[in-house]
Each structure stands twice: as structure tokens, then as C-alpha cells.
Design an enzyme around this catalytic site. Sequence first.
Site, short mmCIF file in Angstrom:
data_model
loop_
_atom_site.label_atom_id
_atom_site.label_comp_id
_atom_site.label_asym_id
_atom_site.label_seq_id
_atom_site.Cartn_x
_atom_site.Cartn_y
_atom_site.Cartn_z
N HIS A 107 31.69 120.90 103.54
CA HIS A 107 31.91 120.40 102.18
C HIS A 107 33.39 120.13 101.99
CE1 HIS A 107 32.23 119.95 97.95
NE2 HIS A 107 32.67 121.18 97.71
N GLU A 130 31.17 99.23 113.46
CA GLU A 130 30.85 99.97 114.69
C GLU A 130 30.69 101.47 114.44
OE1 GLU A 130 30.05 98.81 117.52
OE2 GLU A 130 30.24 100.48 118.92
#
Lengths: 245, 245, 245, 245
Positions: A107, A130
Site C-alpha cells: 500500500h 509495453e
Amino acid sequence: MSLDDVLIRSDDPHHPANLICTLCKQFFHNNWCTGTGGGISIKDSETNRYYLAPSGVQKEQMTPDDLFVMDAQTLEYLRAPELYRPSACTPLFLACYQKKDAGAIIHTHSQNAVMCSLIFGDEFRIANIEQIKALPSGEVDPVTGKPIALSFFDTLKIPIIENMAHEDELIDDLHKTFAEYPDTCAVIVRRHGIFVWGPTIDKVKIFNEAIDYLMELAIKMYKMGIPPDCGIGEEKKHLVRGTDA
Amino acid sequence: MSLDDVLIRSDDPHHPANLICTLCKQFFHNNWCTGTGGGISIKDSETNRYYLAPSGVQKEQMTPDDLFVMDAQTLEYLRAPELYRPSACTPLFLACYQKKDAGAIIHTHSQNAVMCSLIFGDEFRIANIEQIKALPSGEVDPVTGKPIALSFFDTLKIPIIENMAHEDELIDDLHKTFAEYPDTCAVIVRRHGIFVWGPTIDKVKIFNEAIDYLMELAIKMYKMGIPPDCGIGEEKKHLVRGTDA
Amino acid sequence: MSLDDVLIRSDDPHHPANLICTLCKQFFHNNWCTGTGGGISIKDSETNRYYLAPSGVQKEQMTPDDLFVMDAQTLEYLRAPELYRPSACTPLFLACYQKKDAGAIIHTHSQNAVMCSLIFGDEFRIANIEQIKALPSGEVDPVTGKPIALSFFDTLKIPIIENMAHEDELIDDLHKTFAEYPDTCAVIVRRHGIFVWGPTIDKVKIFNEAIDYLMELAIKMYKMGIPPDCGIGEEKKHLVRGTDA
Amino acid sequence: MSLDDVLIRSDDPHHPANLICTLCKQFFHNNWCTGTGGGISIKDSETNRYYLAPSGVQKEQMTPDDLFVMDAQTLEYLRAPELYRPSACTPLFLACYQKKDAGAIIHTHSQNAVMCSLIFGDEFRIANIEQIKALPSGEVDPVTGKPIALSFFDTLKIPIIENMAHEDELIDDLHKTFAEYPDTCAVIVRRHGIFVWGPTIDKVKIFNEAIDYLMELAIKMYKMGIPPDCGIGEEKKHLVRGTDA
């Protein structure tokens, strides 16, 4: 051998107690968890224990002694440092362990997540880059049983939920996104940050880095007038020159 | 002495096996190869072997044990770590070795390359910046036989090719740019990143740094309304101040 | 004791040979001298010798062995590493030593300097910022004989000269700015970078940091529509909202 | 045992003399105190002494020997390094100790503080961002006696005062803000930087990091057209995309 020796002392840099400290330090220098923000939890699958960074600690100064350790079966704390309270994220981390079979959760208060939550509505979307290929599609190869990554031509979609006064109040919306986005490995919390989970801490670290890279890029594209999920070859139609001047 | 000892163990920091790890770590902190993106290959010209970073590994944590080593003559792997697959870039790296007589190749997911690929069409161009002089013109001094660098008054031109679903599919377009841009030491892949090659890893590192610096600057110039390849003294005509400009 | 021992070996981190290497490494990580750009020279006033970083070397990898050492009296090289050529900046550094009584010179390819040279005409100006007080006014206290710093209410003015094909061709314009700006401790070279000098390397390092900070801030102000040299309280008249979007 | 041994020598990294040096180094790399700008002071509550960084020193190179130490009772210097003058901030630091019962004060030249002082009038305001919860509301829990943090729904307000020629002239305005903003833990000085205080150096470090994060975010929001203190859900009304928005 003391209980602490068993739970948090190890010479192995990959031991959860050491890894949480190393990664928090690294993430601090990315501006992802300054001011005690953010947190990490890792499940030790051998011992079936959850390792959790505490609340309110300076993330770059954390040591194994600062960690909470919980029995994954009984959900009882095996160790709880006197100085600290458990992180308010703990119920959210447990939800990821229990409902998503997570092996670790990261987090952060990444400003890229906060800015994306201000730009986007209920969903962050980026396509045809990509770096998307570093993220899981949620599908599994029927032959090998291995997870299949997103392709270059896919659109990464991450749900955005509203922030609450206290982190544990996010639990209902987290469960809702588990239902609505069964394949997502992350949730952005508006004006707050991001939660990322996955089968191992190595994978979660990679997912989190790739998502942060993509959120950073999406903001740059947005500022140039390019919708981050626009089709290949469409970018020039949207591009504005001299937007930053 | 085991084969591994021969191939990847050395106290010399300039040994290819050590250098690839050091540079990947350095590049990771430039945001050039987070989320396992990017890669490096170095040819050991004494032993005629290619050293290659594997696919999917966290670039800042890589060790010599993670590397693939290939015989440059037979193109057979002399060592292949069990845990990893060879990089999907391998055919592209081999093309640079074989067609461009490269001594090393650097591939990054630099956001500067991605942004330039969104701003520019089929060619990235920047002119009249001192840093251009770090790059080769492709010409050779007829007396000394040494490569001649670009001058301050030259325009650096780097071809941009379209990205494909898999990296090995880039091979045709790579060969095409070798033909059309015989002097270039780099190719930008749209919405993906950049490949840079040169006679030695030291040179390639310098080329890559100089190109990244120039791409970063080109984006800043573009955002201020200045075409990065405009003539000296032309910049003020294009410059926009704030939004009311 | 070999000549090298005398000239470049010392355990003292403040020895010029060590200090040039340490600072080049630090400046590399500021993006001030990537791609072999930039350079530093320090005068050892005890021995009356100039220490000079060579041309074309990777600045973060430099060691004392890579340095040139020149006799300040005869201007002959006391040591010249076989692998390298002297920096093309050498004549400019010598001009600073001889005409400005410099004790050290720092040259960087700072993108803040390049961008300021594209925004500004013949002079970079910024006013009423606390950091200006780190820079010398050129005046000397008549009582103590100590240099007087610029005040918060002063305007810092740095001349900008045009770049040339080769660095040694900058020498005429450098001498011209010495005449026209007798109090300046720096010259910006358009589309190239900056040269900063002062009585000691400690002072020059501080000047360079303060100027780079001010150039960075000036670009940010400019992008928001605020002239960097506008009067205190004038900024709100110029400010534009949503300029970067 | 010499006086210096008593005052500034300790193996404990948390000793004020060591901590000031460690934090100055860390802050230098955040661009908060380059060019000798900024400073830190810590009160050793056990011995009732103030530790103060000197004026004009390079903050990343500072050692305990460079520090001033003052008796908090008599306000006499217990040690004063010969090479340096006391920081011009000293009267401001003393005001924070005496009027706000501070245990430490951090002063930086953060560019985020300077930019916010150019964007905002007499008050910096940001609301509804998770990171706000790292900052004190100024209120105290009537039961536990512990300070209550701001909530996610609160607005952080930091007063902005005008800069003066010399730092000690800021003292009157500082006292005025103590009266007008009794709950603030920070004051921004326009075109200069920020002062942050709190009960312990750990807390002040956290406050300073959280405020800098919030100022950085506020600038990003402002550039996208979003008022940093706008209501939750209001952001989309203000948001501008590219320049054609």
C-alpha cells in the site's frame, strides 16, 4: 530461543521480517511512504503467518522489532510491539489474503495514484504500452496452469474507490471491487493512494512498480492531451504542443 | 573449476557478468527498468561469448547467477539458469551483434523514449545541443581510423519503429532501420522504449545516457512550444509563456 | 615516492585529486554530467598546481589516476594520463584562474541551464528569492575585507553567451563577459550548460548549487507565467492557473 | 572527559548531535537545503540544551563538531565552533521553543514551499487528501490527553508570511502567526521556504515530510486547474486537459 528470535530474527534477506524493512526503505525514497504513510504485509506461507508493518512508524527507519506478526489461522497476534498500534490497513490486508489468496500486499501514498484518481472517474485505464505486459490478465494457461500476462494490445483497468475517514471503512468497497473486477490486482483509493496484491511479494513488487510507471506515464500523456487508453496511431490527433509552457 | 566459475565468477568489476548486474541496478534507479523491464547484453570479445540478462527478473536484484551465456560462434547457451527464460530481446541483441558489430546493447523502458515516440512520427530529431557531441556520426576519420562524433551544429536523428505483440517480432523493422539509418546507434520502439548499441559497453552506456538526456530535453522544449530541431536563435519565436501566451 | 604518489595519492578526502572524483560522482547523480559531459578543476594553492578532470571519461567512475595535473606557473602538465585527452574546457578554466583569481571551476550540462538559455535572451535574471543570498555581490566589506553576498532584494544576473563548435572557441566571449559582468561568478552557455567559479572549491560548489536551484525555480515560475525577476507582490498579476494541464 | 565529549560525542545515532547531521544529509538530497540553505535545531530535553546547525555550512557534509549548543535556561552558548557563525534562524528557533513548547524545528528552502508561496495568498490550503492525517489538528483528546490528528475531511491551513532582508526580522510576523494560528505547526515564508516545529524531532520530521508531500501535490493540482482545497467530487469540474481544454 525467544519467541522474537523465532518470529523476526533471520540472516536471510528474503525473510519476511527483513524484506518488509528493506522494501519500506526503498519505497520511502520513491516518495511512496513518506510521513509514515503506506505499508506492506507479507505472508510467510511456510509458517502460515502474516507479517505487518505497524501504524505511524517512519518507514525508512523500520526494523524487524517494529513488526506485528499474526497467525493466519487464528488471526491472533503472535507478537505486537508495545510502542505501536497495528496498521489501520490490517482489515484490508486480511481481505486480500482471504478473498484473493494474496501472498503479499503493498500500500502506497504514491502521488501518481492520487493524481490519477483526480483525473479519472471510477476506473484508471491505459492501453498499448509495453510495460502493461508486466501485469496479470487474471487468466490462466489451461495447459501449464500458469497465469497469463496482459498483452501489449490490452487495456489495463484498475478500479478507483472513494476514500473514507478511516481505512477500515474501505472494506465494503474493497469487497465490491473484488466482485466487479475479479481479475484486478490493485485498487486505487481516491485522494489517498493504491493497494496492490499478488501471489508473492516478488510479484507484488513488480506489479506495483509497473502500475506506478503506467500511472506516471498516463499523467504525462493526459497533460499532452493524449487519452492514455487511446488507440495506437491516434495519439497525434490529440497531441497539443506547448501545453506545459 | 566449475563451468560457472569460468563463465560468471570474477573479482573484476569490469567482467561482463559483474558489469551487467551493476548497470542494471544503476538503471533501475533511473526508472529505466523497473517492473522487470529492459535489459543489457555484453559481448566478451576475449572469449567470444555473449552475456545476457534473463527475462522477468527484478533488475536491481540480479546476480551473475541469473545470467545466460551464449557462444557467439555456435549461438548455443553455455549456461542457462533453471529459474529463468532467456529474454525475448535475445534475437534483437543478436541482430545488433551480427549486423552492427556491436560489443554491447542496452534496452530500457525509459519514459523519455516512450513520450518522444508519442510526440514524434517516424524519427526523433534534436539539433544544436552540446550533449549531441557525445554521439557518433557514423563517419570515421580517414587518417586515424577513429569514429567521428556529431558536431554541435548537427541534427541527431533516431528512427522510431512500431511496437509488436512480442519483442522478437520487432526483428524485421530492426533490420529495415539498419538499412535506412546505417549510422544510427539506437532505435526507439513506439510506446515501448529504446535499444542502443555500440562497440563497447562503456561507449553504449555513454550513448544511452546522452540520448536519454536529449530526449528529456526535447520533451521540455516541446512543452514550451520549441521544436527540438529548430535553428539556433529560432527558439524565441516558438516559445510560449504560461497559458496566456 | 613516485611522482603519482606526490601528485594524486592522499588519504585526505579534501585533497583536490580525491575531491574532484567525489564531486563528479555526486554531480553525475544530479544529471549534471551524464554522458561524460561537464567537468571540474581545482587549484591546489599550497603547491600552485591545477587539477583537471579529463575529456570523455564517465564522471561517476573517475579515479585520481584519470586526472591531469598542471603547473600553475609554467602551464606544463606534471602528469597526463595516457588514456585520455585534456578537457577541451582547459583554456576556459585557465582564463578563470588567471583573470578571475579562481580557486576552482565547475562546469555542468545542467538541463536547468540549457532551458534557461532557451527562455532568456542575453542574461538570466531572478530576484527576491532567499537562495540568492548564497551568491556573491562582487562587493567587499571595506572594514573586514570579506566578500558581501547579494541581498534578498537584489536581482541575480548571469550572462548568457552563444555556444561554439568547440569549447575553446568560447574563450573570446568568456573574456568579454569578464569585462561586461566583472562581478559575476558564472556564465551560461546557450544550448550547452554553465561555468561557475570562485575562490575555493567549497564556495564554487555552493554557488553552483544555489544557481542551479534558482534556475530550476525560474523555469517553474516562467511556466506559471511569473517573470522570475518580477517585484515582490507582482506574482499574482502574472500567475495563470491550469497552465500545465 | 572534555566538554566536547560531553556535548557532542555519542555512539547513539539518536543523540541530537548525530541526528542533526544525519537529517541534514538526508534533506540535502531532497533539494531542501542545498547551497547551505535551511537548518535544524533539536532540544535535548534530558539536559535542557538546544543543538543548532551553524550558518553557511554545506548541510550534507556537516559533522557534530560544526554544531552550536546552547543552555536552554540561560540561553548562553555552551559550545560555539570557531569557524562558523550561529544561524540567523536562531531567534526564530528560540521563539518556537519558548512559545510553542517545541522539541525540534526544521527549516528548509523546499521549492514546493516557495512555489506555494507564489500561488497562494496569506494561507496555504489543501483538503481531503489522506496524507493530511499525518498532521496535528492542535486539539487534544480530553480522555487520553493525546494530540488529535487532522481528519481526511479537514482542511490543512498553513499561514504564509512575507520574507525580510534578514531572517531575524521575521520574528514579529512569526509571533503574529502564533497568535492567529495557535494550532499550526508550520509557517511558510514567501519566496524563501518553510519552518516546521513539534514536540519531538521524530514528529517534526514526519510533519515536514507530510507538508512537503501536500505542497507538491497542491502544485500539481493547481497546474491541472483543480483548487487544492476543493470539495470531494468537485475536481472534475475544474480539471483542464491539455491546452485545448
